[in-house]
Write an enzyme that holds these catalytic residues in place. Structure first.
Site, PDB file in Angstrom:
ATOM      1  N   HIS A   1       0.819  -1.213   0.000  1.00  0.00           N
ATOM      2  CA  HIS A   1       0.000   0.000   0.000  1.00  0.00           C
ATOM      3  C   HIS A   1       0.857   1.269   0.000  1.00  0.00           C
ATOM      4  O   HIS A   1       0.676   2.142   0.853  1.00  0.00           O
ATOM      5  CB  HIS A   1      -0.919   0.018   1.232  1.00  0.00           C
ATOM      6  CG  HIS A   1      -1.813  -1.151   1.368  1.00  0.00           C
ATOM      7  ND1 HIS A   1      -2.302  -1.603   2.591  1.00  0.00           N
ATOM      8  CD2 HIS A   1      -2.340  -1.992   0.431  1.00  0.00           C
ATOM      9  CE1 HIS A   1      -3.074  -2.652   2.406  1.00  0.00           C
ATOM     10  NE2 HIS A   1      -3.110  -2.915   1.108  1.00  0.00           N
ATOM     11  N   PRO A   2       1.792   1.447  -0.933  1.00  0.00           N
ATOM     12  CA  PRO A   2       2.624   2.659  -0.923  1.00  0.00           C
ATOM     13  C   PRO A   2       1.817   3.892  -1.326  1.00  0.00           C
ATOM     14  O   PRO A   2       1.023   3.854  -2.261  1.00  0.00           O
ATOM     15  CB  PRO A   2       3.712   2.344  -1.956  1.00  0.00           C
ATOM     16  CG  PRO A   2       3.043   1.409  -2.921  1.00  0.00           C
ATOM     17  CD  PRO A   2       2.111   0.570  -2.084  1.00  0.00           C
TER      18      PRO A   2
END
Length: 535
Positions: free
Chosen positions: A471-472
């Site tokens: 989940h960057p």
């Protein structure tokens, strides 16, 4: 020439291109660096672990690596990302989660007008086609199919029962009025197939004459003249090509791709650009900064009975039968994402809201499905991640070559509070997993190998095992401060006609899986672009 050039056909860019091209008088060019994403494996929900594999033959995956993480025993982490139309919505776990209302209210409090929960909820509903129907929180007429998770694995029911014995509530809707508790997730699937952005938004409109979709098109730079984008140069089939820009460029390359494209175009921190011989077109120090992700850790158990999913000899025979069942009836475990049970809990009583998330997998699984010795066993995994990490990393250029991957430093667990929150979340989860009736199904723990009693033991395990949650976010953050890259209209600060629309604009990560939010960002971006064009 195109009115709008969208760079990146992923979870946000695909939505932007689809919505802007609804007007037949508007021309849109969509440039995607990956391929068309037509592999049958992409459409099978149960193939998640296969799609993220780190093999050179895997052309659907960027297969990034992070810099050594100083607080994780200097481990370099593998980071898969979708390399196809639909982006990472074509290879993610498909969990449909929006985050909590306070996440968006916080964005608004940071000066981002129009991004409070009440203001973004209509875009979630607009996108959504939920099999449960419409209500105050959900839509049933949008392109994005949302379906109930499969509850059939007995590990799921045992986990929920163990949580109930400890007075953790059951939650029917993690995207409704109250998300706290344990339950069964919903997923972006339809009739046993993955409902990616390509499947839901792009496939139905491939015949639009005003939409030009180019795949395997690696953007070299946005061509700037006097603070205005006039063209986009890209490499395709061994040639450098150029598309002229009539109105705007929308950069949707994701948290890794968007800052890289801006910097290659001369937009970013002066020192970083000059170091690589890139002419500074517009100095913007925040490009590539504020990178963060959810840190997660996995409990892995061997079960007493041969239930769930296994890659051992008997499991492989069962999986062959599962493939037959899937291709003939679209039924069985392959037709459903195998992470159905989970929830949101508080890591300690003083927390105002649930601050960590759980995902249960009916397969002994860790390290991005690279631990094959675990996967030949029978058992399950529990994934734990904290929702609001404070650690911040950064993304920089390796060189001025658009074909090079960037330098990625997630800097996980750098902030002392992240380690504390992870430790407390670990303790809460460990208590559930070692309680009845779930414990009665366990033959032995594999990771960690026993119940950990002390903070020191837990911290050592976390430093050795913590990874990221895919989940960057945050590298082109929205805001008003000096490090903000875009404003509340998603326009790059100081430029006339360049916007960013994807996970990179999140000033702070939401508490939950990020894909639904990326789709919402695409929906809202398209609306703002239309509004500004009509003004």
């Amino acid at each position: 020439m195109a009115d709008y050039v969208v760079i990146g056909g992923g979870s946000s860019g695909g939505v932007v291109a689809a919505r802007l091209s609804e007007d037949p008088n508007t021309t849109v060019t969509l440039l995607e660096a990956g391929g068309p994403g037509n592999s049958k494996f992409v459409s099978i929900p149960g193939m998640f672990a296969g799609l993220i594999q780190d093999y050179k033959i895997n052309k659907l995956n960027w297969r990034f690596r992070t810099a050594p993480q100083k607080k994780l025993n200097n481990r370099s982490l593998y980071h898969p990302r979708g390399k196809m139309l639909g982006g990472s919505s074509g290879m993610n776990g498909m969990v449909y989660i929006r985050g909590e209302s306070g996440d968006y209210d916080r964005w608004s409090e940071l000066g981002n007008e129009g991004w409070s929960y009440d203001e973004v909820l209509p875009y979630f509903r607009k996108a959504e086609n939920n099999e449960r129907g419409a209500d105050d929180y959900h839509g049933d007429s949008g392109p994005l199919h949302v379906s109930n998770g499969d509850e059939s694995f007995d590990f799921y029911s045992a986990f929920l029962a163990s949580g109930e014995k400890l007075d953790y509530p059951k939650t029917a809707d993690f995207n409704g009025a109250n998300r706290e508790g344990l339950g069964i997730y919903q997923f972006t699937t339809k009739n046993g197939e993955r409902a990616s952005v390509k499947f839901c938004y792009l496939d139905p409109i491939m015949d639009r004459k005003n939409l030009d979709i180019q795949v395997k098109a690696t953007v070299r730079r946005i061509v700037m003249e006097d603070g205005r984008a006039v063209a986009v140069e890209y490499d395709q089939d061994g040639q450098t090509k150029r598309v002229e820009v009539g109105k705007e460029v929308i950069v949707s390359g994701g948290a890794f791709g968007s800052p890289q494209i801006l910097m290659l175009s001369g937009i970013g921190p002066r020192d970083e650009l000059e170091k690589h011989g890139i002419t500074v077109q517009h100095e913007l120090p925040g490009v590539g900064e504020n990178l963060h992700d959810h840190p997660d850790v996995m409990f892995v158990f061997k079960s007493k009975k041969r239930t769930g999913i296994s890659l051992g000899p008997l499991g492989t025979l069962k999986n062959l039968a599962a493939f037959y069942q899937y291709f003939t009836k679209r039924k069985g475990w392959l037709a459903n994402p195998p992470t159905a049970a989970g929830g949101f809990l508080r890591s300690e009583p003083g927390k105002n809201n649930p601050d960590f998330q759980l995902h249960m997998v009916p397969l002994p699984y860790r390290n991005h499905a690279h631990d094959y010795m675990s996967m030949i066993k029978w058992g399950f995994t529990m994934i734990v991640n904290i929702g609001h990490p404070r650690s911040r990393g950064r993304l920089t250029l390796k060189d001025a070559n658009p074909g090079s991957e960037p330098n990625i430093d997630l800097n996980l667990l750098d902030h002392v509070d992240d380690l504390k929150d992870m430790r407390n979340a670990f303790k809460v989860t460990q208590e559930i997993l070692h309680g009845p009736p779930l414990k009665d199904k366990i033959a032995k723990p594999l990771y960690p190998k026993r119940y950990l009693d002390t903070d020191a033991e837990i911290d050592d395990f976390l430093r050795a095992e913590v990874n990221h949650a895919y989940h960057p976010v945050g590298t082109c953050k929205m805001g008003r401060d000096d490090m903000a890259v875009v404003d509340a209209r998603l326009k790059v600060r100081g430029l006339a006609n360049v916007r960013v629309a994807d996970a990179s604009i999140m000033p702070e990560i939401i508490n939950g899986n990020t894909n639904a939010t990326c789709i919402m960002i695409g929906e809202k971006a398209a609306d703002m672009i239309k509004q500004d064009a009509a003004a």
